[in-house]
Structure formats: C-alpha cells, structure tokens
Design an enzyme around this catalytic site. Sequence first.
Site, PDB file in Angstrom:
ATOM      1  N   PHE A 200       0.789  -1.225   0.000  1.00  0.00           N
ATOM      2  CA  PHE A 200       0.000   0.000   0.000  1.00  0.00           C
ATOM      3  C   PHE A 200       0.822   1.276   0.000  1.00  0.00           C
ATOM      4  O   PHE A 200       0.282   2.345  -0.046  1.00  0.00           O
ATOM      5  CB  PHE A 200      -0.933   0.008   1.204  1.00  0.00           C
ATOM      6  CG  PHE A 200      -1.975  -1.063   1.117  1.00  0.00           C
ATOM      7  CD1 PHE A 200      -3.095  -0.871   0.323  1.00  0.00           C
ATOM      8  CD2 PHE A 200      -1.818  -2.259   1.795  1.00  0.00           C
ATOM      9  CE1 PHE A 200      -4.061  -1.857   0.222  1.00  0.00           C
ATOM     10  CE2 PHE A 200      -2.778  -3.240   1.694  1.00  0.00           C
ATOM     11  CZ  PHE A 200      -3.908  -3.045   0.914  1.00  0.00           C
ATOM     12  N   GLY A 201       2.114   1.137   0.126  1.00  0.00           N
ATOM     13  CA  GLY A 201       2.902   2.357   0.092  1.00  0.00           C
ATOM     14  C   GLY A 201       4.227   2.193   0.811  1.00  0.00           C
ATOM     15  O   GLY A 201       4.618   1.094   1.196  1.00  0.00           O
TER      16      GLY A 201
ATOM     17  N   LYS B 290       3.078   5.393   7.165  1.00  0.00           N
ATOM     18  CA  LYS B 290       2.892   4.778   5.857  1.00  0.00           C
ATOM     19  C   LYS B 290       2.223   5.771   4.924  1.00  0.00           C
ATOM     20  O   LYS B 290       1.111   6.246   5.191  1.00  0.00           O
ATOM     21  CB  LYS B 290       2.033   3.515   6.006  1.00  0.00           C
ATOM     22  CG  LYS B 290       1.621   2.915   4.686  1.00  0.00           C
ATOM     23  CD  LYS B 290       0.909   1.597   4.847  1.00  0.00           C
ATOM     24  CE  LYS B 290       1.898   0.507   5.194  1.00  0.00           C
ATOM     25  NZ  LYS B 290       1.303  -0.829   5.146  1.00  0.00           N
TER      26      LYS B 290
ATOM     27  N   ASP C 156      -3.482 -10.734   2.546  1.00  0.00           N
ATOM     28  CA  ASP C 156      -2.089 -10.640   2.114  1.00  0.00           C
ATOM     29  C   ASP C 156      -1.147 -11.026   3.245  1.00  0.00           C
ATOM     30  O   ASP C 156      -0.201 -10.300   3.551  1.00  0.00           O
ATOM     31  CB  ASP C 156      -1.803  -9.223   1.596  1.00  0.00           C
ATOM     32  CG  ASP C 156      -0.539  -9.188   0.742  1.00  0.00           C
ATOM     33  OD1 ASP C 156      -0.047 -10.258   0.332  1.00  0.00           O
ATOM     34  OD2 ASP C 156      -0.021  -8.070   0.507  1.00  0.00           O
TER      35      ASP C 156
END
Length: 926
Positions: free
Chosen positions: A610-611, A627, A725
């Site tokens: 996500f980053g 994040k 995930d």
Amino acid sequence: MGSVGVLFLFVSLYVGLLMDVSTAQMPGFVSLDCGGTDNFTDEIGLFWSPDNYMLSGEIANISVANETRKQYKTLRFFPADNNKYCYTLNVVSRTRYLIRTTFLYGNFDNNHVYPKFDISFGPTHWATIVISDANTIESQELIFLATDPAINVCLSNATTGQPFISTLELRQFNGSIYFNQYENQFFLSLSARINFGAESDTPVRYPDDPFDRIWQSDSVKKANYLVDVAPGTEKISTRMPIDVSGDERPPQKVMQTAVVGRNGSLTYRLNLDGFPGTGWAFTYFAEIEDFDPSDTRKFRLVLPGDPELSKAVVNIQENAQGKYRLYEPGYYNISLPFVLSFRFAKTSDSTLGPLLNAMEINKYLKKSDGSADGPLLAAVTSAYSSAEWAQEAGDPCLPAPWSWVQCSSDQQPRVTSIKLSGKNLSGSIPAQFTNLDGLVELWLDNNSLSGSIPDFSGCPNLKRIHLENNQLTGDLPASLADLSSLRELYVQNNMLSGEVPSALLNKNLFLNYTGNAGLHKGSNGGNHKKIIIGSSVGAAVLLIATITACILMPKGNNSSKQGKLQHGLPTQKLASSLGDTAAEAAHYFTLSEIEDATKNFERKIGSGGFGVVYYGRLKDGKEIAVKILTNDSFQGKREFSNEVSLLSRIHHRNLVQFLGYCQEDGKSILVYEFMHNGTLKEHLYGPLTHGRGINWLKRLEIAEDAAKGIEYLHTGCVPSIIHRDLKTSNILLDKNMRAKVSDFGLSKLAVDGASHVSSIVRGTVGYLDPEYYISQQLTDKSDVYSFGVILLELLSGQEAISNESFGINCRNIVQWAKMHIESGDIQGIIDPSLHDYDIQSMWKIAEKALMCVQPHGSMRPSISEVIKEIQDAITIEKGAEGVREGSSDEISRHSVHSSLNLGSLDLGASEHYLSIDDSIARPTAR
Ligand SMILES: *[C@@H]1O[C@H](CO)[C@@H](O)[C@H](O)[C@H]1NC(C)=O
Ligand SMILES: *[C@@H]1O[C@H](CO)[C@@H](O)[C@H](O)[C@H]1NC(C)=O
Ligand SMILES: *[C@@H]1O[C@H](CO)[C@@H](O)[C@H](O)[C@H]1NC(C)=O
Ligand SMILES: *[C@@H]1O[C@H](CO)[C@@H](O)[C@H](O)[C@H]1NC(C)=O
Ligand SMILES: *[C@@H]1O[C@H](CO)[C@@H](O)[C@H](O)[C@H]1NC(C)=O
Ligand SMILES: *[C@@H]1O[C@H](CO)[C@@H](O)[C@H](O)[C@H]1NC(C)=O
Ligand SMILES: *[C@@H]1O[C@H](CO)[C@@H](O)[C@H](O)[C@H]1NC(C)=O
C-alpha cells in the site's frame, strides 16, 4: 418380520431418507456397508445393506491383502472440516443394543496419511479413531440402553487425514445380562472380549453368538494382547453341550474351549483400550474337563495390589451346580489400569490348577447430556422436517455445531446464534426460538415468515435480531426495548403496522424499519443519541461503516474480554460513540506534525502493498511507523475515511496498533506503532539473521502470536475481516520478539453471512490461495492457506517461492514440503540452522501446515484450530527443552515410566475417572 427402519441423515445440505432395511436377518440387526452399492448376505449369514442414501461424503474402493469380505471393499469418507457427519438409526426405546463401528483405511486416498478423527454417539464423545496401519481394521463397540427412538453416530474433528467409516453394525439384545444400575448415565465401551483356548484365530461371532458379539481368539498375536502367559498353560476343549441358556450369556462355542493352568496358575497381561478407568468386568467359567472325583479345582483371582479381590474362591462345579454349566462372577464397578496383569491361582487345598473359558471387560463411558437447547431445536427441525437445513442430525452443538448454529463453549453448551437467512421459512416465527436463553444473534431475514413478532423476553442476551424481508404483520412489540443487550434490530420490508414504540426509539439501538407501509414513528419519538435508519436513508454512509466496524460486536467471551483488556474501554463504550464520525474516532495528525516526526521522511524502513513506510518519532518520544499510501490505493476521500474508521476500531495485542491518520496535500497517510525488530522475513532470511536464526520455540511463539491476530480478524470482528495478504513480511516483531500482524483492514470487509466476498484477486505469489485465485471467491480459509505457507517457512527456513531451493520443476514451498512430509521425510525440510528441537512438535506443525494448504478451503482448518495445534507444539517443545537443559536422564526416564506405572494397578489413582460406589471388591454372580 422385524423390519427395521433406518434413517440416514447427514450434515450437509441435502435431504435424508427413511429406509427400510432387510427382512432376511435377525430382528434388530442393522449392518451397513458404508460406501457399498448393493444389498448382500455375507458368508456367515449377515444381511448387509449399502449406505447409498448418504448424500454427504464420498465413496472409495479399497483392496487390502487377505481381506475378502465385501463390506471391506468400500468405505465412505467425509471432508476434514468443522462439521460432523452423522448416521441416524432407529431403535426401540428401553431396549439394550450393541453398536459397532469399524474402520479399514486401505490407503483409500492414496495419501498414506493415517487418518485421526473422533466418533461420537449422540452428543457423547465416543472414541478417537487413530489409524496406524493401512491394513488393520479398527473397531469400536458400545452397549447402550436406548432412551430415544433414534440414535446418531457422528464422525468429526479430523486432525489428520479425512474421517471415514467402513461398517456400522447395530445388534439388539434380548434379555438383560448387561443390565446395570449405572446405565442411565453411562455406556459400556468394549475393551476386551476374549475366548480362551480358542481352536483357531478366527473370532467367534454370528451365528454362533446370536447377538453377533465378537469373541476374540486368545491365540491372536497382536501387540500387548495376552502376553506373560504362565508355563503350564494348556488349551482344552469339549464337544459336550454347555448350558448357556437365557439372556446374552456367552455362546456355547466360546464356553466349549478353555485354558487350564497345569502348574497351578494362569497368568496374563493385556492392554485395556480406554482404561485406566472404571469398568464392568466379568469372567465366564464352565467345568469342561473330566477328572477324578477325588480331585478338586478351586482358585482365586489375583490382581497385583488388590488383596481384597483375592478373597473370593471359585469352585466352578459347585458355583454352577454341575459340570458343563456356566458360572459368571464379575464386577459391576471396578477400577482397572491400562495394562492389566491378572492371575488365577489355585488354592492350597485344590489339587487342580485354575480354568478360564472367557472374559469380557467394558469401560463405563459417561453420557453427555448434550446441549441444553437440544430439545427446543429438535422441535424446530421436526416441524420443518422436509427442509434441507433441518436434516443435520445429532445434537445441535456437540460434538460440532450444526452449520446454521453457533454454541457457547460451556460444559453443557447453549445455542448462541441461529442463522436461517433465506431458507424459505414460512409460517410464524418458531416459538422455540424465544426460549433460547443463551441466544445472542437471530437471523431469520429473507424468508416468508408471517404472523406477528413474538415476545423475545425469554432471550435476555439477544444482541442482534434480523427479521427483515419477511411478511411479518402486527406491531413492533415494545417488549423488545426491554432486551438490555439489544443493539441491532432489523425489521425492514415486512408488513408491520402501528407506531414504533418510543422505548425502542429511545434505546441505544440500530433500528431499520423502512419498507413497512403501516409502521410509523410516533409524535414524541427520539432524542439524538440513538441511530435510527428510518425511511430516509440519507444518513451518513460513515455511520454505517462505523456500525459494521469491528469491536462493536465481539463474538464470544474471549474476544470481548480481550477487547476490554486491549484498550481499557468496555465495548459498550464504543457502541455508544456511534455518533462519532470516522474522523472523530481516529486521531488526526497534521502533515507538519508528521514531517517533524519523520524529519521530512528521512528514514525509509519498508515498502509494501500500500505504500512506503518511514520511521518517525513524535514530540513525546513515541516511535512511529508512517505509511504514505500510494495514490491509487484510495481514490476517494470517503473510501479513505471508511478504512480509517475501521482501522481505528481494530485493537488486539497481536495486531500492529493503528495510531492515526493524515490526509493533506493529496497525501493519504496512516500512522502505526513502530515495531523494533522488523519483519519476520528479515529474521528468517534477511540481514538480521547474522548467521544465528531464531530457535524453534521462538518460531512457534511467533506463529502463535500471528495466528491469534488473524483469529481476531476472523472471529473477533463482525463482519469478519479477511487479511488477504498474509506473508512473512507482514508479520512484525517488537522489542521482545513478540509478533504482530500488519497491513490488515486495508482490504474489503468480509460480508457477514455470506461465505465469501468476490473481489479482484490480491495477494502475493507463493502465499496466494489457489482456490481463491481460480474462483475469485475469498474466504477466511484463504488466509489459512497463506498462514500454512508461513508455517512451512518457519519449519524450513525457505522462502515461499524460490528458483533454486526446491529442486527441478519445483519453485513452490508447498509442493516441495508436501512431497517430503507425506513421504515421512520431515528431516528433509527442517531448517538446517535449527539444532535443538523436538521432532514431535515439528511433526505437529508440519501436518497442520499441510492441512492449511489443502487445495480446497473446506478441507483447511480454521485459524483457531491451527492455534490449538501450535500451542500443543509449544507445550511439547517446552517439555523437551526442559529435558535438554535440565537433568535430562531423570525426566526422560520419568516419562517412560509413567506409562509403565499403569501396569502396577494403582486403583487409587484412577479414582477421579469415576466413582460410582464403594462396593468395588464385591463380586457378583448372576
Ligand atoms: C435392499 O434391500 C431393501 C430391503 O430388503 C430394499 O428395500 C432395497 O431396495 C434393496 N436395495 C437394493 C439396492 O437392492
Ligand atoms: C468402485 O468399484 C465399482 C465396481 O468395481 C465401480 O463401479 C465404482 O465406480 C468404483 N468407485 C470408485 C469411487 O472408484
Ligand atoms: C496373506 O495370507 C497368506 C496365506 O495365509 C500369508 O502367507 C500372507 O502373509 C498374508 N499376507 C498378509 C499381508 O497378511
Ligand atoms: C479434536 O481432536 C484433538 C486431537 O485428538 C483434541 O485435542 C480436541 O480436543 C478435539 N476437539 C474436539 C472439539 O473434540
Ligand atoms: C429372545 O427372547 C425370546 C423370548 O424370551 C426368545 O424366544 C428368543 O429365542 C430370544 N432370542 C435370542 C436370540 O435369544
Ligand atoms: C434499511 O433497509 C433498507 C431496505 O432494505 C435499505 O435500503 C437501507 O439501506 C437500510 N438502511 C441501513 C442504514 O442499513
Ligand atoms: C530486538 O530489538 C531489541 C531492541 O531494539 C534488541 O535489543 C534485540 O537484540 C532485538 N532482537 C533481535 C533478535 O534482533
């Protein structure tokens, strides 16, 4: 005459049929050839019928050397899941029966993994079936007094392999030899039924025994079965008829053979399955030897350590009043060890040694009362007897709950949740549901229920009631407001009328009553604290997001306790802050605060799906991980807010703590606690290993931590959250090397009630559930798959995907590990950097990991089961570590001893198994 109705039911979603079995056999006999296709009569005259109306489970053909009996050519096997699979047989109440199940594995699944699973008799755990040889028949037998017109035998709880069954045999008794004063609370579970002096290895059974008991030959060679035979032990036999008339006395053929101790004693040792415990033990004697009238045969039973038992003297002729007649002394209530050593010794005034024809030992198996709500639910299912969902047999909660029921974990479980959404229910709401006093959730939505809403005050714990999309009429009862736990009430799209009671409007309650034309809000309704979704649905979507978020409805005691421990606030408190918007619920950081903390994003510590993640330190010294989400992760502001609102409500010790967020300058930023020891991946393969990896116990603890975090996402949140995930780089380690799961909650919530969420496949190669990949149907079992891969990595120290490690044509840890584990070669995959470990705990994890990576989600365990296994492995490993560190000889010798100790017949020690009365030492003859 005597046709027996047999009703086969099964757990899954089909209809059971009533089946009439056989006429050509003994009355009260049912012999089921599981997996068979035809009726047949076997070589001894038993009539077998197939179980082919079982629509659950699958059939397999097997072939085992030297086993020619047709009933052992097939079997039926069931999924290794959380359900139970039940056979139902009709019986006659107040009649005694013998029921026998047999299991011949025959490597039916070509898997060479010996199955281990449980069988239950009604709600009572009957036995754990442990297959240890593909070609040996395992068998279990119970004698019971029927109290209901039907009985259930269920298979469940597979810990390895798949549950299966070869035969199910029911034999009705005629008289009362097995009558005993405990039979209302206990079953008799067979441990030994032995024919001494047998002429062949073949057991005596039907038709010699009209009740088809199986009398094992004493000449059969099997491990620890009748060993330590004294010198001078001789077989004798006779062709003379023996008077065994009446009841279920041993058959004549059994009594016509015996052993005698020519040197004055008969000595044996045998392992008693199911013991230590309290049992029913009888010996059967008949004088079958011709001897001179001047000779006498008198002897005593000697059990080491129990002199009381040795007082009674047996004189068969005298006791039986003649030769060729039966004498059967025994104990209704005797404590016996697992290894039973027994001896018959002649008395000093006797000229002949002892004689023994047969013996029978049963263990008392305590009956389970079953779920307290069993009768109520049975009344409901019998009222809907043709519906699929009503076919699941056995107890609603034990040993595993029905698919539409959840139960508490009490000794006597209560039903806590009923989910019958969209099951075509019609008629009025079953009144029985209003008497389930443990009920927390009731889902009856999307049916055709009519009539009025009943009074639910008999269910004081109800939190959620789903009655939407039915045809309910009448008013909305004000009594619903008296349910102090009620937080959600859905009655939309019915035909309700009248006024919404103000008590409901004033309650802190989520209430949806739209789509009821006649139902309207009274004039004095409502203040601002509550949430009402009335006819205008314009209310903030955020509110809805908030309501569906985690924590609000922790399921079960554990998670709610955890909920309180974690953030110090009772969950109730969160519920009443429902009015908050997401922004208010989560802490907001300004961009400049974050820039200060990270020194303008100076130190990058990771990057993930996500980053990018940066290290930061807040003004108060607290270290944080920041994040910055990649732009395409969250397009809309609203979507971002929803996610943040969700995140801020997920708290668990094994989930990385979410501290707040920031959305400025086109940046979407999430702030988490900083985890000092990085990712599990770095510790297993990365620079942090420094050549000294983490030991096996630590790895197990990390697995336990991570699994608990996942369990919380799956079961502690409503609706549950699927991580999607999981991988070693998403398991982070704190200062103390405790693990927490990260990157959760950034994905779609699982839709409550549905078994899956369809969404675009997301995940990481090597961890991705193949079933999800193919079907795009996401379930919590997809996380279990990924977790199984993580377990394999912990075991092997290999990455999930590798071009080199796994040999030719294999890039995937799952294939590689499966191949090794299934061929019994666990050493071949153990991480070479691991040194001291207990191989048992390794096996436990290896086997569980393989279960987790089964191709079909339904075959995988739940994460909670995985936790149990990890905890067992930890216990084993800690024990073994103690041995390695401490006075190793002492402890290991001790553990060997503990099983031998049982041989010393410590009657006192088995007291806690059962204490029926004190008359242990009094033999009883019938
Ligand atoms: C087996 O026997 C039963 C009762 O005798 C009969 O109803 C049934 O049709 C038979 N089934 C087959 C497959 O022959
Ligand atoms: C078992 O064998 C029968 C007869 O040989 C055959 O018809 C059937 O298809 C086989 N079943 C399976 C599952 O292999
Ligand atoms: C099968 O029976 C034969 C002859 O009785 C015997 O020699 C052989 O060892 C048996 N095989 C097995 C696997 O028991
Ligand atoms: C399932 O089997 C395992 C291992 O035999 C046992 O420890 C566990 O208690 C069983 N679970 C249930 C619900 O009976
Ligand atoms: C069962 O009992 C009845 C009546 O006592 C008797 O006629 C019958 O033979 C008995 N059956 C067996 C198998 O002993
Ligand atoms: C209330 O129920 C109606 C009808 O099913 C639905 O359209 C609406 O979204 C519901 N409101 C909320 C807040 O769930
Ligand atoms: C974990 O972090 C702590 C604190 O930073 C450190 O002292 C410790 O050595 C680390 N442990 C490992 C195994 O890296």
